[in-house]
Design an enzyme around this catalytic site. Sequence first.
Site, short mmCIF file in Angstrom:
data_model
loop_
_atom_site.label_atom_id
_atom_site.label_comp_id
_atom_site.label_asym_id
_atom_site.label_seq_id
_atom_site.Cartn_x
_atom_site.Cartn_y
_atom_site.Cartn_z
CE LYS A 166 -4.15 -2.09 2.18
NZ LYS A 166 -4.56 -2.56 0.94
CG ASP A 223 -9.36 -8.53 -4.30
OD1 ASP A 223 -8.98 -7.41 -4.76
OD2 ASP A 223 -8.93 -9.01 -3.41
#
Length: 293
Positions: A166, A223
Amino acid sequence: MRLGLAANRLHHANEEAALFRLLRASGQGIRELGLELHAVGRTHDAIAAAGMLAGHPGLKRYPYGREGGLMKLVAEIVGMEGDARTLDGAIYLIDPVDPSSVFPEAIALKRQCVIHGKPFISTVASARDWIENERIHAGLAPDPGADRFHDFESQTLALIAHDAMKPQMLAFAAENYDVLSRFARRVATGTTGQRLNEMAWSRGWPQDTPWVHRFLSGPMGGDAQIADLVLERRCQRAVFFEDPHVARQHEADIQLLERAVTTVTDEAVCITSPAVAARWVAAVRMRQALRAA
């Protein structure tokens, strides 16, 4: 440059199969770049039988997959015996329902590309986009046939990063905020999306408007939600910073997104590491400057 090349049986089964669509669209670029394609046996034989890349000295034949051809590509992504047996990346056109696409050597090929910051190209769209970008880096004129891959103002971009990646995703987005802001829409999963929005707001994006549309977190199904966008051809590009060193409880959801991309092989571009993403953006800037000149 040297790339490994393999295609599941579906993708070279007839003259309209994905491998041949790719070579018809980008064969000239392959020749212009002097690109070496180290092709696993059946893939090489299909190209030769179709009369494609005839006379191109860069087309090399490797053993059949069952004889270790794909395993050799994995080793050469890592690097064997110096530069003579080192590949710069791999094109592996995947049929998502072919069992061989989840064989250990197929999974290892992608993993080693990600670890070593090399392109892992699993769709026709990704391959055409990559070849055009390398042409631009080589100083060649833009190919009008690749314009659609740069029509960001009509496209949706997915920005996805595993936990350890991230910070790199945030840094990539901040550094390339201008290019990424050209997309008609950006989407991301939960935490990544929140951090990206905070970055954009700090850069002057309107506070009452999200820079990215946030779906659920990955473990909660984000996802899968983005995979659905890909399948509906409503998401044309994914920048997916994957951490290849950590096993994840929601691995099946991650694979679902990757399989969605390969299902719409002519439509979706997927970029799998920060190094490859940075080279893509550099080509975007160069191509835009050439178009404006």
